[in-house]
Design an enzyme around this catalytic site. Structure first.
Site, PDB file in Angstrom:
ATOM      1  N   SER A   1       1.564  -5.116  -0.779  1.00 34.46           N
ATOM      2  CA  SER A   1       1.304  -4.953   0.652  1.00 34.46           C
ATOM      3  C   SER A   1      -0.180  -5.132   0.894  1.00 34.46           C
ATOM      4  O   SER A   1      -0.990  -4.984  -0.031  1.00 34.46           O
ATOM      5  CB  SER A   1       1.726  -3.542   1.089  1.00 34.46           C
TER       6      SER A   1
ATOM      7  N   TYR B   1       0.645   6.198   0.713  1.00 31.51           N
ATOM      8  CA  TYR B   1       1.176   4.839   0.552  1.00 31.51           C
ATOM      9  C   TYR B   1       0.118   3.888   0.012  1.00 31.51           C
ATOM     10  O   TYR B   1       0.376   3.112  -0.914  1.00 31.51           O
ATOM     11  CB  TYR B   1       1.714   4.328   1.887  1.00 31.51           C
TER      12      TYR B   1
END
Length: 247
Positions: free
Chosen positions: A135, A148
């Site tokens: 990501s 995250y």
């Protein structure tokens, strides 16, 4: 389990929906026998039937599940580490340790377990390829996202370390770094709150799962001597994890 010996085998984790399912369809269209793994078996089995592939139960957070999954894979030329996810948006001050634990188990240790288990088969194929979907959060930071972003940074570091460790062996290593992709990602992050998830993509056109899958298919289809180390893709309206133009 048997596969069509005339087709090379691609393994896709987290394949019950979103990027994983789209990638399975993309690779099946490129001639692979696709083995799809996920916890949700019903959609997985429907996908495998659609693609003339194979569905296997897989929980990447469970070492025994990964071992059983790997034992059922007779051969593999491509591994797509797609299983992952985000949970919550708390500050460090208010961190939920269960959320952190889930994100690290899924994104980091899950990638480690599956990659480690399938590396012998990938090497034995003579033209293996490990693709890991991380990501933009693997390269950027944002408030309320430490759980995250730290997990994705670690997943990326694991993957990039593998690149050097596999030098001299017939395995390529590609990291896919997506920005905003409209999948179940935000719905899961916000514990099923659809209105809150919709706000993430409001006012712009995000990527869709098929956009990412096409890029993965391109990387996998390059000649064996070509390694696409890192591919970052974002919507035109997004410049970074925290900067986007909304109408």
């Amino acid at each position: 389990m048997s596969t069509n010996s005339e087709r090379p085998v691609a393994v896709v984790t987290g394949a019950s929906s979103g990027i994983g399912a789209a990638t399975a369809r993309q690779l099946a269209g490129q001639g692979f026998h696709v083995i799809v793994g996920a916890r949700r078996l019903d959609p997985l089995e429907k996908l495998a039937a659609e693609l003339d592939g194979t569905a296997l139960a897989l929980d990447v957070t469970d070492a025994a599940s990964v071992a059983e999954f790997a034992a059922a894979v007779p051969a593999a030329r491509v591994l797509v580490n797609n299983a992952g996810g985000a949970f919550g948006l708390e500050t460090v001050e208010n961190a939920d340790e269960d959320h952190w634990r889930s994100m690290w188990e899924t994104n980091v240790l899950g990638t480690l377990r599956v990659t480690k288990a399938l590396l012998p088969a990938l090497i034995a194929s003579g033209d293996g390829h490990v693709v890991t979907v991380t990501s933009v959060a693997a390269y950027e930071l944002y408030d309320n996202g430490a759980g995250y972003t730290s997990a994705k940074h670690a997943q990326s570091a694991l993957h990039r370390t593998l690149r050097g460790e596999l030098l001299g062996r017939p395995v390529r290593v590609t990291e896919i770094v997506p920005g905003m992709v409209r999948t179940e990602f935000s719905l899961v992050r916000f514990d099923g709150d659809a209105s809150r998830a919709d706000q993430v993509y409001a006012g712009l056109t995000p990527l869709v799962a098929e956009d990412v899958a096409e890029v993965i298919g391109f990387a996998v289809s390059r000649p064996p001597h070509v390694n696409l180390d890192l591919i970052e893709l974002k919507p035109r309206a997004q410049a970074s994890a925290t900067r986007a133009h909304r109408d």
